[in-house]
Scaffold this motif. Structure first.
Motif, PDB file in Angstrom:
ATOM      1  N   LEU A   1      -2.119   0.523  -4.447  1.00  0.00           N
ATOM      2  CA  LEU A   1      -0.940  -0.344  -4.427  1.00  0.00           C
ATOM      3  C   LEU A   1       0.159   0.196  -5.333  1.00  0.00           C
ATOM      4  O   LEU A   1      -0.113   0.829  -6.351  1.00  0.00           O
TER       5      LEU A   1
ATOM      6  N   LEU B   1       0.824  -1.191   0.000  1.00  0.00           N
ATOM      7  CA  LEU B   1       0.000   0.000   0.000  1.00  0.00           C
ATOM      8  C   LEU B   1       0.869   1.255   0.000  1.00  0.00           C
ATOM      9  O   LEU B   1       1.747   1.408   0.852  1.00  0.00           O
TER      10      LEU B   1
ATOM     11  N   PRO C   1      -7.438  -0.549  -4.375  1.00  0.00           N
ATOM     12  CA  PRO C   1      -6.398  -0.362  -3.359  1.00  0.00           C
ATOM     13  C   PRO C   1      -5.240   0.450  -3.927  1.00  0.00           C
ATOM     14  O   PRO C   1      -4.796   0.191  -5.048  1.00  0.00           O
TER      15      PRO C   1
ATOM     16  N   ALA D   1      -6.055  -5.003   1.203  1.00  0.00           N
ATOM     17  CA  ALA D   1      -6.275  -4.794  -0.229  1.00  0.00           C
ATOM     18  C   ALA D   1      -7.557  -5.476  -0.683  1.00  0.00           C
ATOM     19  O   ALA D   1      -8.353  -4.893  -1.437  1.00  0.00           O
TER      20      ALA D   1
END
Length: 251
Positions: free
Chosen positions: A223, A68, A221, A211
């Motif tokens: 990411l 993240l 998410p 996530a």
């Protein structure tokens, strides 16, 4: 005994611990991942802190491909990693009262954020005070520690408490006191620590859960992709632009 046999014993010990935390910490992992997803969805920020070798697991979830983008390292000068000279200074700083308060007061951490605090023993002043003061600020605390230390060691904080006593969620790494999985009659000290392997796996399981929880809510998410794959830098630039007000490792 052959070196190969010792290597196999360490792998067996580490795998056993991973299986144990997978099964016994499943509910807490789910709760921690959900809390992080709630925080991301609600506009909060994410921070991770660990001292000494516990900082390795904190660093593993910050600015990490597949991780993240919103997870920030809460750094305490002199205690992150073992690059401070002399290395023993880091251990000494963990026992200093008031240091955590000074760090939090000068950090961007605020009410509604989540702070992951990693401390194997959970007995030193720094992680205990960090958790106490963070919660007083309205920050939710996820502690990653070995609960066994609370029954087999004495707290070094003036309150007599441990990290586990000041967390919203506790992830128990199940690591035995002393953090060494192997012994031999011909070697005077136990050896082969597994805390980094287990703690890192616990946190990656939490991040995976977060996530998935965000995706279940229809939220992509935030990411990061590896910068070593085509398009990775462009992807990361987009994520960092979108969430720039919650990312502090670029400033």
């Amino acid at each position: 005994m052959s070196d190969r046999k010792l290597a196999g014993q360490f792998f067996d010990a580490a795998i056993g611990l991973l299986q144990q935390v997978r099964d016994e910490d499943a509910g807490d992992i789910e709760a921690a991942g959900t809390l992080i997803a709630d925080t991301v969805a609600g506009g909060g920020r994410l921070f991770a802190f660990g001292a000494g070798h516990s900082s390795l697991a904190a660093q593993d979830v910050v600015y990490r491909a597949g991780g993240l983008a919103l997870m920030n390292l809460l750094a305490v000068p002199g205690v992150v990693g073992v690059d401070v000279m002399p290395a023993t200074l880091g251990s000494a700083l963990e026992r200093v009262d008031g240091l955590a308060s000074a760090v939090l007061d000068s950090s961007p951490v605020r009410a509604g954020d989540v702070l992951v605090i990693i401390s194997l023993s959970g007995r030193n002043a720094l992680p205990v005070e960090m958790a106490m003061n963070a919660r007083a600020l309205g920050v939710r605390v996820i502690g990653v520690t070995s609960v066994a230390y609370a029954s087999e060691t004495k707290s070094r904080h003036v309150s007599g408490t441990y990290l586990k006593d000041h967390c919203d969620i506790v992830l128990d790494s199940k690591i035995a006191v002393g953090d060494a999985e192997l012994t031999l009659e011909t070697i005077g000290a136990p050896f082969a620590p597994a805390s980094t392997v287990v703690t890192t796996a616990l946190l990656q399981a939490v991040m995976a859960t977060a996530a998935g929880a965000l995706a279940d809510r229809g939220i992509e998410p935030p990411l990061l992709r590896s910068g070593n794959v085509d398009g990775g830098h462009e992807w990361n630039g987009r994520v960092m632009t979108e969430y720039g007000d919650r990312i502090f490792y670029r400033r």
